[in-house]
Design a protein around this motif. Structure first.
Motif, mmCIF file in Angstrom:
data_model
loop_
_atom_site.group_PDB
_atom_site.id
_atom_site.type_symbol
_atom_site.label_atom_id
_atom_site.label_comp_id
_atom_site.label_asym_id
_atom_site.label_seq_id
_atom_site.Cartn_x
_atom_site.Cartn_y
_atom_site.Cartn_z
ATOM 1 N N SER A 52 0.842 -1.196 0.000
ATOM 2 C CA SER A 52 0.000 0.000 0.000
ATOM 3 C C SER A 52 0.879 1.248 0.000
ATOM 4 N N HIS A 53 0.249 2.339 -0.304
ATOM 5 C CA HIS A 53 0.895 3.654 -0.342
ATOM 6 C C HIS A 53 -0.005 4.607 0.459
ATOM 7 N N PRO A 54 0.065 4.512 1.808
ATOM 8 C CA PRO A 54 -0.900 5.252 2.620
ATOM 9 C C PRO A 54 -0.743 6.775 2.598
ATOM 10 N N ARG A 55 0.463 7.262 2.338
ATOM 11 C CA ARG A 55 0.668 8.717 2.270
ATOM 12 C C ARG A 55 1.969 9.005 1.535
ATOM 13 N N ASP A 56 2.214 10.263 1.278
ATOM 14 C CA ASP A 56 3.371 10.689 0.510
ATOM 15 C C ASP A 56 4.666 10.090 1.056
ATOM 16 N N ALA A 57 5.436 9.509 0.163
ATOM 17 C CA ALA A 57 6.770 8.969 0.450
ATOM 18 C C ALA A 57 6.755 7.738 1.363
ATOM 19 N N MET A 58 5.586 7.172 1.619
ATOM 20 C CA MET A 58 5.526 5.953 2.421
ATOM 21 C C MET A 58 4.950 4.841 1.560
ATOM 22 N N VAL A 59 5.716 3.761 1.450
ATOM 23 C CA VAL A 59 5.285 2.618 0.658
ATOM 24 C C VAL A 59 5.523 1.357 1.475
ATOM 25 N N PHE A 60 4.497 0.526 1.576
ATOM 26 C CA PHE A 60 4.631 -0.777 2.205
ATOM 27 C C PHE A 60 4.674 -1.818 1.100
ATOM 28 N N LEU A 61 5.754 -2.581 1.052
ATOM 29 C CA LEU A 61 5.857 -3.669 0.089
ATOM 30 C C LEU A 61 4.977 -4.821 0.560
ATOM 31 N N PRO A 62 4.574 -5.705 -0.337
ATOM 32 C CA PRO A 62 3.675 -6.789 0.070
ATOM 33 C C PRO A 62 4.324 -7.860 0.945
ATOM 34 N N LYS A 63 5.637 -7.875 1.021
ATOM 35 C CA LYS A 63 6.286 -8.915 1.822
ATOM 36 C C LYS A 63 7.549 -8.373 2.470
ATOM 37 N N SER A 64 7.947 -9.044 3.549
ATOM 38 C CA SER A 64 9.252 -8.795 4.153
ATOM 39 C C SER A 64 10.007 -10.117 4.126
ATOM 40 N N THR A 65 11.321 -10.037 4.133
ATOM 41 C CA THR A 65 12.140 -11.245 4.021
ATOM 42 C C THR A 65 13.099 -11.366 5.203
ATOM 43 N N SER A 66 13.814 -12.446 5.214
ATOM 44 C CA SER A 66 14.789 -12.686 6.279
ATOM 45 C C SER A 66 15.878 -11.621 6.294
ATOM 46 N N ASP A 67 16.098 -10.946 5.166
ATOM 47 C CA ASP A 67 17.079 -9.858 5.151
ATOM 48 C C ASP A 67 16.695 -8.776 6.158
ATOM 49 N N GLY A 68 15.404 -8.551 6.326
ATOM 50 C CA GLY A 68 14.941 -7.558 7.291
ATOM 51 C C GLY A 68 15.271 -7.942 8.722
ATOM 52 N N ILE A 69 15.222 -9.236 9.025
ATOM 53 C CA ILE A 69 15.602 -9.695 10.369
ATOM 54 C C ILE A 69 17.065 -9.364 10.622
ATOM 55 N N LEU A 70 17.911 -9.661 9.630
ATOM 56 C CA LEU A 70 19.343 -9.382 9.774
ATOM 57 C C LEU A 70 19.613 -7.887 9.878
ATOM 58 N N GLU A 71 18.911 -7.078 9.103
ATOM 59 C CA GLU A 71 19.085 -5.621 9.180
ATOM 60 C C GLU A 71 18.731 -5.094 10.562
ATOM 61 N N LYS A 72 17.616 -5.521 11.089
ATOM 62 C CA LYS A 72 17.173 -5.048 12.401
ATOM 63 C C LYS A 72 18.127 -5.513 13.500
ATOM 64 N N ALA A 73 18.676 -6.714 13.347
ATOM 65 C CA ALA A 73 19.578 -7.255 14.362
ATOM 66 C C ALA A 73 20.858 -6.445 14.491
ATOM 67 N N LEU A 74 21.155 -5.613 13.497
ATOM 68 C CA LEU A 74 22.353 -4.767 13.559
ATOM 69 C C LEU A 74 22.233 -3.666 14.610
ATOM 70 N N ASN A 75 21.014 -3.356 15.032
ATOM 71 C CA ASN A 75 20.809 -2.296 16.022
ATOM 72 C C ASN A 75 20.890 -2.884 17.425
ATOM 73 N N PRO A 76 22.015 -2.659 18.119
ATOM 74 C CA PRO A 76 22.201 -3.268 19.445
ATOM 75 C C PRO A 76 21.362 -2.605 20.542
ATOM 76 N N TYR A 77 20.726 -1.489 20.234
ATOM 77 C CA TYR A 77 19.986 -0.741 21.246
ATOM 78 C C TYR A 77 18.527 -1.164 21.381
ATOM 79 N N ILE A 78 18.070 -2.049 20.517
ATOM 80 C CA ILE A 78 16.698 -2.533 20.618
ATOM 81 C C ILE A 78 16.749 -4.031 20.922
ATOM 82 N N PRO A 79 16.553 -4.396 22.180
ATOM 83 C CA PRO A 79 16.672 -5.805 22.583
ATOM 84 C C PRO A 79 15.745 -6.746 21.808
ATOM 85 N N ASP A 80 14.571 -6.274 21.421
ATOM 86 C CA ASP A 80 13.624 -7.138 20.698
ATOM 87 C C ASP A 80 14.167 -7.594 19.351
ATOM 88 N N TYR A 81 15.134 -6.871 18.802
ATOM 89 C CA TYR A 81 15.683 -7.201 17.489
ATOM 90 C C TYR A 81 16.906 -8.107 17.558
#
Length: 185
Positions: A52-81
């Motif tokens: 979807s494209h809910p507003r200007d400059a924001m786009v949600f792709l239809p899927k997320s992949t395991s690459d997103g898990i690895l990207e988020k895991a790079l942030n050591p300040y968010i324990p949930d990731y």
């Protein structure tokens, strides 16, 4: 112990008053459509896997992949990731087995299904009746869908069946459970 009996008494009274209120609304507005309370009932919705494209400059792709898990895991300040070393290794080496597609492992997908509070855990099936995921959330823009549903921006979020099977088989090492299933490709 003491709170529950009082809570049940108030819930019962509130239910009775709500029935009276609804009956009065139906008398006052005879041409208006009223929908039943869906709690405790089978809920069925339909839609398409789509971004979807809910507003200007924001786009949600239809899927997320395991690459997103690895990207988020790079942030050591968010324990949930933070992820386990084993999960990181399996994702980095792309050990997806039959659950991956073209070098990707789909983790989540969004769809235009109309969901509400209480739909978390609901199975998601495709047009052929095959299980493809489990609904667990809505995008922020979809939280208003209980009041007004906008097919252009309302999206539910589901974990994909490929990811669920991958976790059971490759991450948890419980292939005996996979062997008990009929998996449709």
């Amino acid at each position: 112990g003491l709170l529950r009996p009082n809570e049940q008494k108030f819930e019962s009274r509130l239910d009775s008053l709500y029935r009276l209120y609804t009956a009065a609304l139906k008398l006052k507005f005879p041409d208006r459509r009223f929908y039943p309370d869906a709690n405790g009932t089978l809920r069925i919705t339909y839609g398409r896997v789509e971004g979807s494209h809910p507003r200007d400059a924001m786009v949600f792709l239809p899927k997320s992949t395991s690459d997103g898990i690895l990207e988020k895991a790079l942030n050591p300040y968010i324990p949930d990731y933070q992820i386990s070393d084993r999960l990181e290794e399996l994702l980095e080496t792309r050990t997806f087995g039959p659950y991956g597609h073209e070098g990707e492992l789909i983790v989540n997908f969004i769809a235009s299904n109309h969901t509400t509070g209480g739909n978390s855990g609901s199975p998601v099936i495709d047009a052929r009746g095959a299980f493809i995921g489990i609904n667990f959330d809505r995008t922020w823009e979809s939280t208003m869908s209980d009041i007004i549903y906008d097919v252009a921006i309302c999206r539910n979020i589901s974990v994909s069946s490929q990811f669920i099977l991958w976790v059971i088989d490759k991450y948890a090492g419980m292939s005996h459970l996979i062997n008990e299933m009929v998996i449709v490709e």
